[in-house]
Design an enzyme around this catalytic site. Structure first.
Site, PDB file in Angstrom:
ATOM      1  CB  ALA A   1      53.185  29.107  21.361  1.00 37.90           C
TER       2      ALA A   1
ATOM      3  CE1 TYR B   1      45.332  34.839  34.616  1.00 38.02           C
ATOM      4  CE2 TYR B   1      44.113  36.823  35.212  1.00 38.02           C
ATOM      5  CZ  TYR B   1      45.299  36.205  34.851  1.00 38.02           C
ATOM      6  OH  TYR B   1      46.445  36.941  34.733  1.00 38.02           O
TER       7      TYR B   1
ATOM      8  CG  HIS C   1      42.321  39.990  37.324  1.00 41.78           C
ATOM      9  ND1 HIS C   1      41.307  40.924  37.320  1.00 41.78           N
ATOM     10  CD2 HIS C   1      43.202  40.379  36.364  1.00 41.78           C
ATOM     11  CE1 HIS C   1      41.544  41.833  36.374  1.00 41.78           C
ATOM     12  NE2 HIS C   1      42.682  41.523  35.774  1.00 41.78           N
TER      13      HIS C   1
ATOM     14  CG  ASP D   1      51.568  21.330  27.131  1.00 41.13           C
ATOM     15  OD1 ASP D   1      50.871  21.569  26.132  1.00 41.13           O
ATOM     16  OD2 ASP D   1      51.106  21.286  28.300  1.00 41.13           O
TER      17      ASP D   1
HETATM   18  C1  15L Z   1      45.826  40.318  33.876  1.00 44.29           C
HETATM   19  O1  15L Z   1      46.015  39.530  34.787  1.00 44.29           O
HETATM   20  C2  15L Z   1      45.986  39.936  32.450  1.00 44.29           C
HETATM   21  O2  15L Z   1      46.954  38.915  32.287  1.00 44.29           O
HETATM   22  C3  15L Z   1      46.329  41.104  31.580  1.00 44.29           C
HETATM   23  O3  15L Z   1      46.143  40.707  30.235  1.00 44.29           O
HETATM   24  C4  15L Z   1      45.481  42.347  31.879  1.00 44.29           C
HETATM   25  O4  15L Z   1      44.218  42.142  31.410  1.00 44.29           O
HETATM   26  C5  15L Z   1      45.536  42.655  33.368  1.00 44.29           C
HETATM   27  O5  15L Z   1      45.311  41.542  34.160  1.00 44.29           O
HETATM   28  C6  15L Z   1      44.588  43.762  33.814  1.00 44.29           C
HETATM   29  O6  15L Z   1      43.983  43.642  34.876  1.00 44.29           O
HETATM   30  O7  15L Z   1      44.477  44.768  33.126  1.00 44.29           O
END
Ligand code: 15L
Length: 261
Positions: A33, A133, A110, A48
Site C-alpha cells: 500500500a 493469525y 496471539h 508485495d
Molecule cells: C495483535 O497481534 C494485533 O496485531 C493488534 O492489532 C492487537 O489487536 C493486538 O494483537 C492485541 O492483542 O491487542
C-alpha cells in the site's frame, strides 16, 4: 548511519515509530500500500510480500529489517497463508539471498493466546495459538530459528502485545507497549552483538503483566513506560467482563473466539 528496512510501513506500528527510528537509522519503507508522508530522508520500496523480485530489491543493501508486514489480525486462511506464511517465508528468503543477516520479526501475543491470564508464562512454553493469525506468528518464530541456526541470520522475534500511545482497555493494561519501548526492544534485535534467535515479549513495564519477560531483560531491555500510569482512566471507562470465559480468562481475549472461515 545504518539503513533499516521496515516492511508493513503503511501500518499503524510503523507510522507511530518511524520518527523514533529516524533518530538512529536511514529508513527504507516497504509496503504494497502507499506509505503515508515519506520524509526526504526516507526512501520507499513498494513490494508485495508475494513478489520475490520486488522483495529482493527492497531488501538489497540494508543493514537490518523490521518485518511488520503481513496481516495483523485474524482473517480467512487464504489471506493468512499468502500474507503471513508465504509472505514471511519470502521475506526471510529474500534476506538470505541478498546477504542481510539482521531481522526483527513482529510476532504476536496471539501465538500463545490460549494461555489463561491466571498463568504467568515465559518464552519457553509451547505455543498455543488462538487464531490462524496466531498460528502464522508461531510459524514466523520457527522460521526465524531456521534462518538463524541454518543460515547464520541474527533474529529477534518480538511477541508484541499492543503498541499504541496509551493502553486501550483492561486487557491491554497487561500487554501494552509504548512506541519508545518498542523501538528500544527492536534496536536490541538490530544491534545486540551476541544474538542468534531469541523470543521476547513486546510490553512495557506493566504491573498487571502475565508474561515473564526475563529474556528481554537479559538482552538489555529496560522499558521506561508503565501501563499502570493509565490504569485509573482505563478502568473508569471499562465495560467489564463479557461473560464469555474464553474471552475474559484467556490472554488472547477476543481473538480466542474470532472466526473468519
Ligand atoms: C495483535 O497481534 C494485533 O496485531 C493488534 O492489532 C492487537 O489487536 C493486538 O494483537 C492485541 O492483542 O491487542
Amino acid at each position: 548511519m545504518k539503513t533499516l528496512l521496515i516492511t508493513g510501513a503503511a501500518g499503524g506500528v510503523a507510522t507511530q515509530t518511524r520518527p523514533l527510528f529516524r533518530e538512529h537509522y536511514r529508513l527504507r519503507l516497504s509496503d504494497r500500500a502507499q506509505v503515508p508522508d515519506p520524509t526526504p530522508e526516507e526512501t520507499v520500496a513498494t513490494a508485495d510480500l508475494g513478489d520475490m523480485d520486488a522483495l529482493r530489491r527492497a531488501v538489497s543493501g540494508v543493514d537490518g529489517i523490521l518485518h511488520l508486514g503481513g496481516y495483523a489480525v485474524e482473517a480467512d486462511w487464504g489471506t493468512i497463508h499468502d500474507a503471513n506464511i508465504v509472505g514471511c517465508y519470502n521475506l526471510f528468503e529474500a534476506a538470505r539471498l541478498e546477504g542481510v543477516k539482521r531481522i526483527v520479526f513482529a510476532s504476536s501475543n496471539h501465538a500463545v493466546g490460549y494461555y489463561p491470564r491466571a498463568e504467568t508464562i515465559g518464552v519457553d512454553v509451547p505455543v498455543r495459538p488462538d487464531t490462524r493469525y496466531g498460528l502464522s506468528k508461531a510459524f514466523g518464530e520457527a522460521l526465524g530459528a531456521l534462518y538463524a541456526y541454518k543460515y547464520g541470520a541474527q533474529v529477534l522475534s518480538i511477541r508484541i502485545g499492543n503498541v499504541t500511545g496509551e493502553p486501550g482497555d483492561r486487557r491491554r493494561l497487561a500487554i501494552w507497549q509504548s512506541p519508545r519501548d518498542f523501538v528500544q526492544l527492536v534496536r536490541i534485535g538490530l544491534e545486540h552483538p551476541d544474538l542468534r534467535h531469541e523470543i521476547v515479549y513486546g510490553m512495557s513495564d506493566n504491573e498487571r503483566a502475565w508474561w515473564d519477560n526475563q529474556n528481554a531483560y537479559r538482552l538489555g531491555y529496560r522499558p521506561v513506560d508503565r501501563s499502570e500510569d493509565y490504569a485509573e482512566k482505563v478502568l473508569a471507562e471499562d465495560q467489564g467482563p463479557t461473560g464469555d470465559p474464553r474471552i475474559d480468562n484467556n490472554q488472547g481475549g477476543p481473538f480466542t473466539v474470532a472466526e473468519v472461515i
